[in-house]
Design an enzyme around this catalytic site. Sequence first.
Site, mmCIF file in Angstrom:
data_model
loop_
_atom_site.group_PDB
_atom_site.id
_atom_site.type_symbol
_atom_site.label_atom_id
_atom_site.label_comp_id
_atom_site.label_asym_id
_atom_site.label_seq_id
_atom_site.Cartn_x
_atom_site.Cartn_y
_atom_site.Cartn_z
ATOM 1 C CB THR A 117 -0.904 0.016 1.251
ATOM 2 O OG1 THR A 117 -1.555 1.285 1.362
ATOM 3 C CG2 THR A 117 -0.104 -0.191 2.528
ATOM 4 C CE1 TYR A 141 -3.496 -1.964 5.055
ATOM 5 C CE2 TYR A 141 -3.474 0.369 4.478
ATOM 6 C CZ TYR A 141 -3.519 -0.954 4.097
ATOM 7 O OH TYR A 141 -3.587 -1.284 2.769
#
Length: 339
Positions: A117, A141
């Site tokens: 990501t 995250y």
Amino acid sequence: MAVLITGGAGYIGSHMVHALSDAGEACVVLDDLSTGSREALPEGVPLVVGDVGDQALVRRLAASYGVDAVAHFAARIVAPESVADPVGYYVANTGRTLALLGAVRDAGVRRFIFSSTAAVYGVSPPTPTREDAPLAPASPYGASKMMSERILADVAAAHGIEFVTLRYFNVAGADPLLRTGQRLPGATNLITVAIRAALGLNRGLEVYGTNLPTPDGTGVRDYIHVRDLANAHVAALGHLRAGGRSLTLNCGYGWGYSVRDVIASVKRVSGVDFPVTARPARPGDPYVSIADAGAIREALGWRPERADLDLIVGDALRFEQRWRANETRRPAKARRRAG
């Protein structure tokens, strides 16, 4: 040969399954169905319901199906949620990736594609962002993905595994043939939330940050069509099977759209107006997130086919309409069981 796809019944993973099936590739899906759906998969693709961290299960699947490559999508992905539940995110993302890699090593699989990501770059990366930009994740995250990238690189170096890590920017849209798309009721990505507002499923849309240092005061993101992203994974698989070296690559188009641009597109494509409420900016959200996408084009020969905001929105809208209609027609008992 077959590809093991973890999280393959989910949003992005299912698009890769369809792309591989379209290309005549054999694959097997491992998914716990916590956010995925059986209905997202092509007919005939084996689905094994289980935990990607179950090393014995992964070893059995690798042997049974002749797995020569793994594409790892299974993860938890909501940054604000990760701030409230860091332990859960590190266990799900970093811990299970570590366990999976141990099983991959034991099974002798030497090709690995990792779903990462742009959150690894943090809130203020240089724009457009290159792969060699500093890593400064602002949430558990992003940190869990950054740690997983490092573990993958270390395991690969020690055990002769070649890998491609793909850092996604903002993924949206749906399969153009409407075979799969975003089914998650609690999806948080802007395009899905705005479409559901247009369809009357949400009570309008909340915009977080309208006085930011951007041209129109709202955040700017690089939106990539999920089908183009799936094709990037197929290209990565081809690169590895051809003996290509390990790579870490951004997945985006190299330009961005603001929140106001997205809202205007959803209203234009749907033909529906809906209320928009301004809220304060959320801590940790980058003002601008745009990929430098030169490396993936050069290394994999990847060329996007659906790089248009209205096209992305249109595919997502058509899938949402069809999926909602199908869910309405299904018996209530079946709907409960599927959830």
